[in-house]
Design a protein around this motif. Structure first.
Motif, PDB file in Angstrom:
ATOM      1  N   LEU B 113     -31.600 -34.603  49.458  1.00  9.10           N
ATOM      2  CA  LEU B 113     -32.252 -35.107  50.667  1.00  9.10           C
ATOM      3  C   LEU B 113     -33.731 -34.728  50.698  1.00  9.10           C
ATOM      4  CD1 LEU B 113     -29.576 -34.430  53.427  1.00  9.10           C
ATOM      5  CD2 LEU B 113     -30.265 -36.618  52.474  1.00  9.10           C
ATOM      6  N   VAL B 114     -34.033 -33.484  50.312  1.00  7.61           N
ATOM      7  CA  VAL B 114     -35.414 -33.021  50.426  1.00  7.61           C
ATOM      8  C   VAL B 114     -36.248 -33.452  49.227  1.00  7.61           C
ATOM      9  CG1 VAL B 114     -36.915 -31.013  50.653  1.00  7.61           C
ATOM     10  CG2 VAL B 114     -34.701 -31.033  51.794  1.00  7.61           C
ATOM     11  N   GLU B 115     -35.685 -33.329  48.025  1.00  8.68           N
ATOM     12  CA  GLU B 115     -36.505 -33.453  46.826  1.00  8.68           C
ATOM     13  C   GLU B 115     -36.504 -34.839  46.193  1.00  8.68           C
ATOM     14  OE1 GLU B 115     -38.366 -30.961  45.651  1.00  8.68           O
ATOM     15  OE2 GLU B 115     -37.682 -29.514  47.150  1.00  8.68           O
ATOM     16  N   TYR B 116     -35.400 -35.545  46.284  1.00 10.08           N
ATOM     17  CA  TYR B 116     -35.302 -36.775  45.505  1.00 10.08           C
ATOM     18  C   TYR B 116     -35.244 -38.043  46.345  1.00 10.08           C
ATOM     19  CZ  TYR B 116     -34.404 -33.904  41.415  1.00 10.08           C
ATOM     20  OH  TYR B 116     -34.516 -32.996  40.392  1.00 10.08           O
ATOM     21  N   SER B 117     -34.571 -37.963  47.478  1.00  6.92           N
ATOM     22  CA  SER B 117     -34.283 -39.172  48.219  1.00  6.92           C
ATOM     23  C   SER B 117     -35.536 -39.763  48.847  1.00  6.92           C
ATOM     24  CB  SER B 117     -33.263 -38.829  49.310  1.00  6.92           C
ATOM     25  OG  SER B 117     -33.186 -39.876  50.233  1.00  6.92           O
ATOM     26  N   PRO B 118     -35.667 -41.096  48.795  1.00  7.51           N
ATOM     27  CA  PRO B 118     -36.732 -41.728  49.579  1.00  7.51           C
ATOM     28  C   PRO B 118     -36.512 -41.414  51.055  1.00  7.51           C
ATOM     29  CG  PRO B 118     -35.665 -43.325  48.128  1.00  7.51           C
ATOM     30  CD  PRO B 118     -34.863 -42.064  48.053  1.00  7.51           C
ATOM     31  N   ARG B 119     -37.599 -41.405  51.809  1.00  6.38           N
ATOM     32  CA  ARG B 119     -37.524 -40.915  53.176  1.00  6.38           C
ATOM     33  C   ARG B 119     -36.498 -41.651  54.042  1.00  6.38           C
ATOM     34  NH1 ARG B 119     -40.508 -39.657  57.798  1.00  6.38           N
ATOM     35  NH2 ARG B 119     -41.123 -41.812  58.015  1.00  6.38           N
ATOM     36  N   ARG B 120     -36.496 -42.972  53.902  1.00  9.73           N
ATOM     37  CA  ARG B 120     -35.585 -43.753  54.759  1.00  9.73           C
ATOM     38  C   ARG B 120     -34.137 -43.463  54.441  1.00  9.73           C
ATOM     39  NH1 ARG B 120     -38.236 -49.577  55.289  1.00  9.73           N
ATOM     40  NH2 ARG B 120     -40.055 -48.955  56.497  1.00  9.73           N
ATOM     41  N   LEU B 121     -33.853 -43.409  53.139  1.00  8.10           N
ATOM     42  CA  LEU B 121     -32.491 -43.099  52.722  1.00  8.10           C
ATOM     43  C   LEU B 121     -32.090 -41.721  53.240  1.00  8.10           C
ATOM     44  CD1 LEU B 121     -30.045 -43.945  51.031  1.00  8.10           C
ATOM     45  CD2 LEU B 121     -31.127 -42.846  49.068  1.00  8.10           C
ATOM     46  N   ALA B 122     -33.029 -40.779  53.176  1.00 13.82           N
ATOM     47  CA  ALA B 122     -32.752 -39.416  53.629  1.00 13.82           C
ATOM     48  C   ALA B 122     -32.381 -39.405  55.110  1.00 13.82           C
ATOM     49  CB  ALA B 122     -33.965 -38.516  53.385  1.00 13.82           C
ATOM     50  N   ILE B 123     -33.101 -40.199  55.891  1.00 13.75           N
ATOM     51  CA  ILE B 123     -32.794 -40.251  57.321  1.00 13.75           C
ATOM     52  C   ILE B 123     -31.379 -40.777  57.542  1.00 13.75           C
ATOM     53  CG2 ILE B 123     -33.397 -41.392  59.498  1.00 13.75           C
ATOM     54  CD1 ILE B 123     -36.345 -41.286  58.517  1.00 13.75           C
ATOM     55  N   GLY B 124     -31.045 -41.847  56.821  1.00 14.71           N
ATOM     56  CA  GLY B 124     -29.704 -42.427  56.944  1.00 14.71           C
ATOM     57  C   GLY B 124     -28.619 -41.456  56.518  1.00 14.71           C
TER      58      GLY B 124
END
Lengths: 276, 331
Positions: B113-124
């Motif tokens: 979530l912090v290091e790899y995921s694009p921001r939008r995906l992380a929010i989801g």
């Protein structure tokens, strides 16, 4: 104002012909943050075994240029670079060049001392060598000591190598970071306002260190402190911000000339403190 | 006294006394909250006193049977055999399983979530993980009972038992009697329940590792993974450990979902693939219909054990957090 010419000991030794390593050429470099152009069309040649100071007002792209050189710029989401940076004849932005390898050849010292808190003083210095695959403890021991000596820190830390790097004072931490970057034997060292978080005494020690390191490395330093640029650098490049808010190179040349007889009016205004 | 002067003195203005009143009422609230814990503990100890006084702390904690009317199979004599050991072992084993599964999983999710995921995906994804935390535990219990336990018994349980089980204690299976009600199932149910907690804490701690440290390492020629492994995770390790222990505390006390799947057998399990009993599940299943006074005292004694362990764990986490707070002072 103190310049290089006032202090003869600071003059860079002429490199033997044919042995040049660390020749760095920026060719038509444009740097972007998404659609915003932060740096416009910078071409600049950096001499080995010399200190080049990048000066200019805030927002003129000095730090961005520095980060373009070791390909740190692209680690920011949406950031990209046009043009080329050529080190010893190799374009660092060529497709088959690895950014990770570039950063091992071009070390970086940051504004705020950033020793790794979970590592000891020893491990901080050894970390780069470990990344490069060095495992032999005899080699590590020797290089850690040599690097710390080179960074004029050995005598202060030799009895507490196992303590965390963060236990040192700010100035010592910055020298630790310099030791860390020279431990991997880079060709170029980039310093992004390395003294801006330090007190005057620590600043002086770092400056002495830079001058001492100049014998072996191509050093590029970004500084807001013009006295510092005057004290330590051989070459000064002055940047400014255009109407489109993109930074560009106004002029560059021997530090003594930039400070005493600049070609551009803008440079003169800046170095004489009339703006910026 | 001069009117103007009075306005400036401590007790002169009404504003000041309102301030004092409010401060005092907050103090009362704090004391009340503290008193609640002390009172709760005192009542539990008092009610369970027969167990501690008549049987002793050590025998209660180490007796492996729970039988208020124990009949000796040889002599036929009856005696009281009330011990917490089966529940302690069941609780600890199931919580450890939950932790072994949810700990690494949660930390990996947080790293992604912090290091790899694009921001939008992380929010989801963060929203999804938080949704897991919102599932009532009884529903997770149903999943454990009707979906997971059957699936695991019929597929990989035997495989685990016959590979890992040969090396690690408590992991072998009784091949003649595979069961879905087991400490293992309880542990997996717990894992689902505590994953969101591990993720939430780890994510915050990982995110708080300063960019300057990551850049320092990347700038030396480290790959993303090397920076995560050598700088980010080591710097965040105390905070992550704190989150994991907090999750462990939650697992220790979880009641209903565990009660549904653990099997509710008062035995010290020799394998996690056997049914067992946890402290919380024992109290929940027996407290309603207990008539024997000694057994009641025993159940409340179990409550004391759980309370002490949970509070102790949470104190340790606080101490760790204090150490973590000091970690960046020098940097």
């Amino acid at each position: 104002m103190t310049t290089v010419t006032d202090r003869p000991g600071y003059a860079a030794p002429a490199p033997a012909p044919g042995t040049e390593a660390g020749v760095l050429d920026l060719r038509s470099v444009n740097a972007y943050y998404r659609t915003f152009r932060a740096v416009r069309d910078v071409s600049l040649s950096l001499r080995p075994r010399a200190i080049t100071a990048l000066i200019g007002p805030s927002g003129c792209g000095k730090s961005t240029i520095l980060r373009v050189i070791n390909r740190m710029h692209e680690t920011i989401p949406g950031a990209r670079v046009e043009g080329s940076v050529v080190l010893d004849g190799v374009d660092l932005y060529r497709r088959d060049v690895s950014a990770v390898r570039v950063r091992r050849t071009i070390g970086m010292v940051f504004q705020k001392p950033n020793p790794f808190p979970a590592m000891s003083i020893f491990e901080n210095v050894a970390s780069g060598m470990r990344l490069a695959g060095e495992k032999k403890s005899s080699v590590l021991d020797g290089r850690v000591e040599a690097s710390l000596r080179r960074a004029a820190l050995w005598d202060e830390v030799k009895d507490k190598l196992r303590q965390p790097g963060t236990s040192l004072s700010g100035g010592q931490q910055q020298r630790l970071c310099i030791a860390r970057s020279i431990a991997v034997e880079p060709e170029v060292i980039l310093m992004d306002e390395p003294c801006s978080a330090l007190d005057p005494v620590s600043t002086l020690r770092i400056e002495e260190l830079m001058v001492e390191l100049r014998q072996d490395y191509t050093i590029v330093i970004v500084t807001h402190n013009m006295q510092q640029a005057g004290r330590v650098s051989d070459v000064t490049a002055f940047f400014s911000m255009g109407d489109d808010r993109a930074g560009y190179l106004v002029e560059s040349g021997p530090t003594s000339r930039i400070f005493s007889a600049p070609t551009e009016k803008l440079t003169e205004d800046y170095v004489s403190g009339r703006f910026g | 006294m001069d009117d103007r002067l009075r306005r400036l003195t401590r007790s002169g203005g009404r504003l000041l006394s309102a301030d004092a009143l409010f401060r005092r009422s907050t103090l009362v609230a704090v004391l009340a909250a503290g008193a609640l814990l002390v009172l709760l503990f005192a009542v539990l100890v008092a009610q369970s006193w027969p167990i501690w006084a008549d049987r002793g702390i050590v025998p209660f904690l180490t007796t492996p049977t729970w039988a208020p009317n124990y009949v000796d199979p040889v002599t036929g004599a009856t005696s009281v055999q009330i011990g917490a050991l089966p529940m302690i072992v069941g609780t600890v084993l199931s919580s450890i399983i939950g932790l072994v599964v949810a700990g690494p999983l949660g930390v990996l999710v947080a790293v992604f979530l912090v290091e790899y995921s694009p921001r939008r995906l992380a929010i989801g994804l963060t929203f999804l993980v938080e949704l897991i935390a919102a599932i009532p535990s009884v529903v997770i219990g149903i999943w454990g009972l009707y979906v997971f336990s059957i699936f695991s018994r019929d597929t990989f349980q035997w495989w685990i038992a016959s590979t890992i089980g040969r090396v690690i204690p408590f992991c072998a299976e009784d091949p003649a009697n595979p069961t879905r009600f087991s400490v293992f199932t309880a542990g997996m149910v717990l894992a689902v329940m505590i994953v969101p907690m591990v993720v939430a804490v780890s994510r915050e701690v990982i995110r708080s590792v300063p960019l300057s440290l990551r850049e320092g390492h990347t700038g030396m020629g480290a790959t993303r993974w090397e920076t995560i492994r050598h700088v980010v995770l080591p710097t965040a390790r105390i905070g992550i450990l704190g989150g994991v222990m907090l999750a462990f505390g939650r697992a220790l006390g979880e009641t209903i979902a565990v009660t549904m799947v653990i099997g509710n057998v008062d035995q010290v399990p020799t394998s996690v693939f056997q049914p067992g009993q946890s402290i919380a599940s024992k109290i929940a299943t027996n407290l309603g219909d207990v008539t024997d006074q000694v057994e009641l005292a025993g159940l409340l004694g179990l409550g004391v054990v759980l309370l002490v362990v949970s509070v102790g764990l949470s104190v340790i986490v606080r101490l760790l957090a204090r150490r973590l707070g000091g970690a960046y002072v020098a940097s």
